[in-house]
Design an enzyme around this catalytic site. Structure first.
Site, mmCIF file in Angstrom:
data_model
loop_
_atom_site.group_PDB
_atom_site.id
_atom_site.type_symbol
_atom_site.label_atom_id
_atom_site.label_comp_id
_atom_site.label_asym_id
_atom_site.label_seq_id
_atom_site.Cartn_x
_atom_site.Cartn_y
_atom_site.Cartn_z
ATOM 1 N N VAL A 205 -10.803 2.899 -3.566
ATOM 2 C CA VAL A 205 -10.473 2.373 -4.898
ATOM 3 C C VAL A 205 -11.486 1.271 -5.219
ATOM 4 C CG1 VAL A 205 -8.735 1.252 -6.328
ATOM 5 C CG2 VAL A 205 -8.025 2.926 -4.590
ATOM 6 N N ASN B 295 -12.825 -3.076 2.808
ATOM 7 C CA ASN B 295 -13.796 -1.990 2.855
ATOM 8 C C ASN B 295 -14.769 -2.195 1.699
ATOM 9 O OD1 ASN B 295 -12.581 -0.618 5.052
ATOM 10 N ND2 ASN B 295 -11.061 0.273 3.680
ATOM 11 N N ASP C 89 0.851 -1.186 0.000
ATOM 12 C CA ASP C 89 0.000 0.000 0.000
ATOM 13 C C ASP C 89 0.887 1.237 0.000
ATOM 14 O OD1 ASP C 89 -3.209 0.528 1.092
ATOM 15 O OD2 ASP C 89 -1.778 2.197 1.101
ATOM 16 N N HIS D 295 -10.284 -5.400 -3.148
ATOM 17 C CA HIS D 295 -8.963 -5.692 -2.602
ATOM 18 C C HIS D 295 -9.078 -6.046 -1.118
ATOM 19 C CE1 HIS D 295 -9.759 -1.376 -2.321
ATOM 20 N NE2 HIS D 295 -9.064 -1.373 -1.200
ATOM 21 N N HIS E 267 -6.994 -5.854 2.395
ATOM 22 C CA HIS E 267 -5.839 -5.270 3.093
ATOM 23 C C HIS E 267 -5.209 -6.343 3.973
ATOM 24 C CE1 HIS E 267 -6.823 -0.895 2.394
ATOM 25 N NE2 HIS E 267 -8.016 -1.425 2.154
#
Ligand code: 5GP
Length: 105
Positions: free
Chosen positions: A95, A86, A30, A99, A101
């Site tokens: 974004v 998220n 990230d 994805h 994290h």
């Protein structure tokens, strides 16, 4: 429609520190880490968010979790990491390419 930054990274049109890649997903650091290790695991399939996944994505979603294990093993963090997704702008998603994290200290 313009590609998201993650699609550009998948396409190798934008730089990233890639930690892992296979035919289904890519994982890279990230740019604004929230932990000493903060990696994003991104399926190559252009799914906007978890809520848009269906039964045909079951294998892909499971694969992303197992990739987290592979990354953790490589970083000697098998007993010390957390994952976060998220889903939606109200939940903090910025974004819109699904994805996971991967965070570890
Ligand atoms: P989200 O808020 O959508 O769950 O997470 C998006 C993440 O992508 C954020 O943690 C943010 O720091 C990261 N990010 C945004 N732009 C870039 C970029 O250009 N390169 C990389 N490597 N990460 C990015």
């Amino acid at each position: 429609m313009t590609d998201t930054i993650f699609q550009q990274i998948i396409n190798k049109q934008a730089p990233a520190n890639i930690r892992y890649e296979d035919e289904y997903c890519i994982a890279f650091d990230d740019i604004n880490p929230k932990a000493s290790i903060h990696i994003l695991i991104v399926p190559k399939k252009p799914i906007k968010m978890l809520a848009e996944c269906h039964s045909e994505d079951q294998h892909l979603l499971g694969h992303c979790l197992l990739v987290a294990n592979t990354i953790a093993e490589r970083l000697n963090r098998l007993d010390n990491y957390r994952l976060m997704i998220n889903n939606g702008a109200k939940a903090g998603q910025e974004v819109f390419h699904l994805h996971v994290h991967f965070l570890s200290n």
